[in-house]
Design an enzyme around this catalytic site. Structure first.
Site, PDB file in Angstrom:
ATOM      1  N   SER A   1      16.984  20.583  40.809  1.00  0.00           N
ATOM      2  CA  SER A   1      16.969  20.104  42.193  1.00  0.00           C
ATOM      3  C   SER A   1      16.549  21.152  43.208  1.00  0.00           C
ATOM      4  O   SER A   1      16.376  20.828  44.379  1.00  0.00           O
ATOM      5  CB  SER A   1      18.363  19.601  42.559  1.00  0.00           C
ATOM      6  OG  SER A   1      18.736  18.602  41.648  1.00  0.00           O
TER       7      SER A   1
ATOM      8  N   ASP B   1      19.984   3.316  47.762  1.00  0.00           N
ATOM      9  CA  ASP B   1      20.467   4.169  46.667  1.00  0.00           C
ATOM     10  C   ASP B   1      21.642   3.539  45.945  1.00  0.00           C
ATOM     11  O   ASP B   1      22.788   3.757  46.298  1.00  0.00           O
ATOM     12  CB  ASP B   1      20.868   5.539  47.226  1.00  0.00           C
ATOM     13  CG  ASP B   1      21.430   6.443  46.135  1.00  0.00           C
ATOM     14  OD1 ASP B   1      21.271   6.135  44.925  1.00  0.00           O
ATOM     15  OD2 ASP B   1      22.050   7.468  46.499  1.00  0.00           O
TER      16      ASP B   1
ATOM     17  N   ASP C   1      20.982   8.722  38.939  1.00  0.00           N
ATOM     18  CA  ASP C   1      21.277   9.818  39.861  1.00  0.00           C
ATOM     19  C   ASP C   1      22.515  10.507  39.311  1.00  0.00           C
ATOM     20  O   ASP C   1      23.395   9.871  38.737  1.00  0.00           O
ATOM     21  CB  ASP C   1      21.562   9.241  41.252  1.00  0.00           C
ATOM     22  CG  ASP C   1      21.598  10.320  42.306  1.00  0.00           C
ATOM     23  OD1 ASP C   1      20.797  10.228  43.264  1.00  0.00           O
ATOM     24  OD2 ASP C   1      22.422  11.272  42.194  1.00  0.00           O
TER      25      ASP C   1
ATOM     26  N   HIS D   1      24.772   7.776  46.657  1.00  0.00           N
ATOM     27  CA  HIS D   1      25.295   8.633  47.722  1.00  0.00           C
ATOM     28  C   HIS D   1      25.678   7.809  48.938  1.00  0.00           C
ATOM     29  O   HIS D   1      26.678   8.075  49.582  1.00  0.00           O
ATOM     30  CB  HIS D   1      24.242   9.680  48.125  1.00  0.00           C
ATOM     31  CG  HIS D   1      23.928  10.624  47.006  1.00  0.00           C
ATOM     32  ND1 HIS D   1      24.603  11.798  46.796  1.00  0.00           N
ATOM     33  CD2 HIS D   1      23.005  10.555  46.012  1.00  0.00           C
ATOM     34  CE1 HIS D   1      24.112  12.410  45.739  1.00  0.00           C
ATOM     35  NE2 HIS D   1      23.133  11.660  45.237  1.00  0.00           N
TER      36      HIS D   1
END
Lengths: 613, 380
Positions: free
Chosen positions: A326, A350, A365, A375
């Site tokens: 990331s 998301d 994720d 998230h």
């Protein structure tokens, strides 16, 4: 035989004798002429060449090895020094029986097999009456033992030479490199005349990269010496030119802070000053004592280093190629903004996973495993960076496509050697359809674009590349070749500039916002770092998978063998408003970025606040 | 004897007219003595420099010369008839001592050449350099000349036995010199050309077996080194490279007495013994070499002259053989130092340091003088 009764005939005898005398005189004159003409040809015809040869015999050019340049850190701390060391050498021509002499020497001072091997090799290449080194770094006691026995060891010479010493051997092992004895291959490659009288050469790192200027120029003296090599008088002297002294950007404080923070874990830390491109720290752990190599490392020591599972000789900072994970997200964010595909406000839904159109596979994720959901219902850039949202970047990567992603990432230095002034750097991988076609002879699959978007898959970067990318980010597109060298003999040396990365100021600000949030935000992935912090820092966490994890399988740290745990990564720069340091950190098998981020805090604290921190 | 008187040069007839001079009375050949004195003086002069200005070495050598001159003059007093009578007994004694060396000899540098009697060491092979030609000449003098086949074979046997004994010591250089000194007698005796061609053919034919079976490794190495000294620059080739350098760098003029860097700085090995000509050539140049060669040539011509005027065939053969042997010393030594011949241990006659060869050579000149004055005594 016709006669039975032979009578002596004095006249005939005398005649025969006279004839023989004439023949004898003719032969004598003939042969004397041959001999004399030989002397004539030597002394008259070839006079010039023999005169030169005789002069060359009488007058010998003795090399005077130059003093190797010293190396300092940015604070003036001496990192590589020269110390007098006593060397035991043997002049082959003056030794009647080499084997006996070597046996006698071995009884006086320890001589390893490696010493002997090196000696025998050098013996083959020596010039007549040249002293061939047998043992380096004699102790006081060994010198005394040799001195006492010297009378019965003709041809054995003990003399002093300056030898490299690293006062902080282990602290700078991978940053400086080391010198070692010239081996056969190097002897072949090096300019023979430049290295007359020099036994050592830079093997790796700064010592090798700057070998040309560190070594200096060999000096000579013309001496009249006899056939035994004894110098009778010095006729002429050309002093050697010492090597230049180098000052490096390295800061011993940061170097030490990084090594202490890494502790006994395997990892690497690279810190760069984005204003200059200077490398403030270059750490790879475990390290090793470089002094071991100066005089030929013992076989036992070497195999211990070579065979260690932790590969201490491997310079992780520039040779270690890891999936950046990331940590590429800020650069990806810049790519999205610059390409116009997203604005800071653009958001994506998301659910905790992502699906490619027409594909049932779910790209998960990392948050899904922890919260069971995404998230947030919709995620925009700032949150995507702060919380390291994979879904946002899956979507961005898909829209950007792999080849454009490649083009946007390239200016940060991925996929090519940064050109840092040390040796053995590796280039990493910045994948593209072309790269895959050439490297693997395969077509690019759309799913691979998603992995690339979060720094996984084929993408590989060295900690040095990550530090350079962070530095480009921190200086808003200024690109410089990272440099360890700060000054030569006190004269500053600027890092070579590369074509800058031109980007919209507001885009930088947006990404900075996200990176600030990583550390200072309430939900930032490195929010623990903010505790007690006296400046603003931009950062980004990352995790690199060591082994592939099957679809739907749950990764449990405790159950995975230590060496199969994820690598923890972290990049950061500070202070946010005017960055003076950019760092990249990897902790191998650290489990996650939380192993790496505290190291960044320590390093940056040391740089910005000094030892007081 | 009238023929001889007529053949004699002018000076000779004057001698006849006068009462016998001291030289004649003491059997001294004045021209030869003068030449030898000049040569030995020049030799000492060169030796002083070659030995690194070591006056001790010069005095030691001077002492050898003194002894050698005394031996020469004493040798000259002995009549040729006596030499002839002694020859077979000396020969037997010589072969006996060579056999003794074989069994009780003292070694040096891997070769057994010395015999030690009451603390006095001597080298029997050295004496054989005189005894072998004496014996062959004795044998042939009694027979018709040129020698018949059987005599040639017996003579070859006389030469071959001691030569073989010395060869196995091993001492190739001396063995060859001794063989040569005996063969020179045969040559001067007028041995037929077919023998010589035959011997030459035999020598060529035996080169290969000699290389394979007779020559020791170090001897082969010397021959190879002579052919290509560069092949072993620091080992065996070193001597030759350095001596050639010394000679060549002398040029015509020479570097000057005591100025030879090759010898002064120890580059030249054996500079005061076998390689002394290199010092001479370096310091005195080709001029010095020319002077030396001229002296040698004059001595040789005087030797041949003595032989031509000799009264008896024994005297003739001895004079011829001794003169030619002396020439072999000169040729082999000068040739090997200049890289023309392989290195064998042959000194530069009357110049190289070392007592043994000086004494033998001068004893030889004593016999030569005995030959030269024999005629005069008879002529009176």
């Amino acid at each position: 035989m016709p006669e039975l009764i032979a009578l002596k005939d004095p006249h005939r005898e005398s005649r025969v004798y006279s004839a023989r005398t004439v023949i004898a005189i003719a032969i004598v004159l003939g042969l004397l002429t041959v001999v004399f003409s030989r002397y004539y040809s030597l002394q008259v015809t070839e006079y010039e060449s023999y005169k030169t040869q005789s002069e060359r015999n009488r007058v010998q050019l003795q090399p005077l090895p130059p003093k190797r340049g010293l190396i300092y850190d940015r604070n003036g701390v001496l990192l590589a020094d020269n110390r007098p060391s006593y060397i035991l050498s043997v002049v082959r021509e003056r030794v009647a029986d080499l084997d006996t002499t070597l046996a006698e020497l071995a009884a006086l001072v320890p001589i390893s097999e490696g010493d002997l091997e090196n000696f025998q090799k050098k013996l083959q290449r020596r010039r007549p009456y040249e002293a061939v080194p047998l043992r380096f770094r004699l102790t006081e006691q060994e010198r005394a033992r040799l001195a006492v026995n010297r009378y019965r060891l003709p041809g054995v010479v003990v003399d002093a030479q300056l030898l490299r010493h690293y006062p902080y051997g282990e602290l700078f092992s991978h940053a400086l490199g080391y010198v070692g004895r010239i081996n056969e291959r190097e002897a072949f490659e090096l300019d023979e005349s430049d290295y007359r009288g020099t036994f050592h050469v830079g093997k790796v790192g700064v010592e090798k990269f700057y070998e040309d200027i560190l070594h200096g120029e060999v000096g000579y003296q013309n001496v009249e010496s006899n056939a035994h090599g004894r110098v009778l008088r010095v006729l002429e002297r050309f002093a050697p030119v010492p090597g230049v002294d180098l000052t490096l950007h390295l800061d011993i404080r940061i170097q030490r802070a990084a090594i202490e923070a890494l502790g006994d874990r395997r990892g690497a830390v690279v810190a760069i000053d984005p204003r200059t491109g200077g490398v403030l720290a270059l750490v790879s752990t475990p390290g090793f004592d470089t002094n071991l190599f100066v005089n030929g490392i013992s076989t036992a020591d070497y195999s211990a280093l070579r065979d260690s599972l932790d590969v201490p000789l491997f310079n992780r900072a520039i040779q270690g190629q890891y999936p950046p994970g990331s940590t590429v997200k800020p650069m990806m964010g810049m790519a999205g903004l610059e390409s116009g595909l997203v604005t800071p406000e653009t958001s994506v839904p998301d659910p905790g996973w992502y699906k490619l159109p027409g594909d049932s596979r779910r790209y998960r994720d990392w948050i899904l495993r922890i919260r069971g959901t995404g998230h947030a219902p919709r995620v925009a850039l700032k949150m995507a960076i702060a919380e390291s949202c994979d879904v946002y970047f899956y979507d961005l990567a898909r829209r950007l496509t792999i080849d454009r992603m490649h083009d946007y990432m390239q200016p940060y230095g991925f996929g090519q050697r940064t050109g840092v002034d040390t040796t053995n750097e590796r280039p990493g991988v910045l994948p593209s359809t072309r790269w895959k076609r050439e490297a693997m002879a395969q077509a690019w699959y759309p799913g691979e674009t998603l992995s690339a978007g979060i720094g996984q898959g084929y993408m590989l970067a060295t900690p040095m590349q990550l530090a350079v990318a962070t530095s480009v980010m921190a200086s808003k597109g200024q690109r410089k070749v990272p440099r360890l060298l700060k000054a030569i003999d006190g004269e500053p040396v600027a890092a070579p500039l590369l074509e800058p990365l031109i980007a919209n100021d507001s885009n930088w600000a947006s990404v900075y916002d996200g990176m600030r949030e990583v550390v200072h935000g309430e939900r930032g992935t490195a929010k623990k770092l903010a505790k007690g912090i006296q400046y603003e820092m931009g950062g980004k966490t990352g995790t690199a998978q060591v082994i592939g994890i099957a679809q739907n399988a749950v990764y449990n740290e405790d159950e995975v063998a230590e060496r199969h745990r994820h690598h923890g990564l972290f990049i950061a720069f500070a202070p946010l408003e005017a960055p003076t340091i950019a760092v990249a950190i990897i902790v191998e098998n650290g489990g996650g970025s939380s192993a790496a981020s505290p190291i960044a805090r320590k390093v940056i604290d040391t740089w910005l606040l000094g030892d007081a921190s | 004897m009238g023929d001889y008187v007529r053949q004699m040069p002018h000076q000779g007839s004057q001698d006849l007219a006068r009462p016998p001079s001291a030289a004649t009375r003491f059997h001294i050949d004045i021209p030869l003595l003068v030449l030898l004195l000049i040569l030995t003086a020049y030799g000492l002069f060169v030796l002083y420099s070659a030995s690194g200005q070591d006056m001790g070495a010069v005095i030691r050598q001077g002492r050898y010369f003194l002894v050698a001159y005394v031996i020469m003059i004493c040798g000259a007093q002995i009549s040729l008839q006596r030499y002839m009578r002694w020859a077979p007994w000396l020969y037997l004694l010589g072969v006996g001592t060579l056999l003794a060396v074989m069994f009780f000899g003292v070694g040096a540098k891997g070769a057994q050449r010395w015999l030690s009697i009451g603390g006095f060491r001597f080298q029997p092979s050295e004496i054989m350099k005189l005894v072998v030609p004496m014996a062959v000449a004795w044998y042939l003098a009694e027979r018709t000349l040129p020698p018949r086949f059987v005599f040639v074979i017996v003579s070859l046997g006389l030469v071959g036995l001691p030569a073989a004994l010395i060869l196995q010591q091993p001492d190739l250089g001396t063995a060859l010199l001794i063989a040569a000194s005996g063969l020179f007698v045969l040559f001067m005796a007028g041995i037929g050309w077919r023998y010589m061609f035959g011997a030459a053919l035999l020598a060529v034919a035996s080169a290969w077996p000699a290389w394979m079976f007779v020559l020791k490794d170090y001897q082969k190495q010397r021959i190879l080194t002579m052919l290509d000294p560069e092949s072993d620059k620091l080992g065996a080739g070193w001597n030759i490279i350095q001596s050639k350098t010394a000679i060549g760098s002398g040029g015509w003029q020479g570097k000057g007495w005591l100025q030879g860097t090759q010898s002064r700085l120890d580059f030249l090995p054996e500079s005061h013994t076998d390689f002394i000509i290199a010092v001479l050539a370096e310091e005195h140049g080709l001029r010095g070499v020319l002077l030396l060669v001229s002296l040698y040539l004059l001595i040789l011509l005087r030797g041949f002259w003595i032989g031509l005027r000799a009264q008896s065939s024994y005297g003739r053969m001895m004079a011829g053989s001794l003169t030619l042997t002396f020439f072999v010393y000169v040729f082999v030594n000068m040739g090997m130092v200049a890289g023309l011949l392989p290195v064998v241990g042959v000194p530069l006659p009357l110049v190289s340091a070392g007592g043994t060869s000086i004494v033998t050579l001068m004893a030889g000149f004593g016999i030569l003088m005995a030959v030269s004055t024999e005629k005069r005594m008879v002529s009176q």
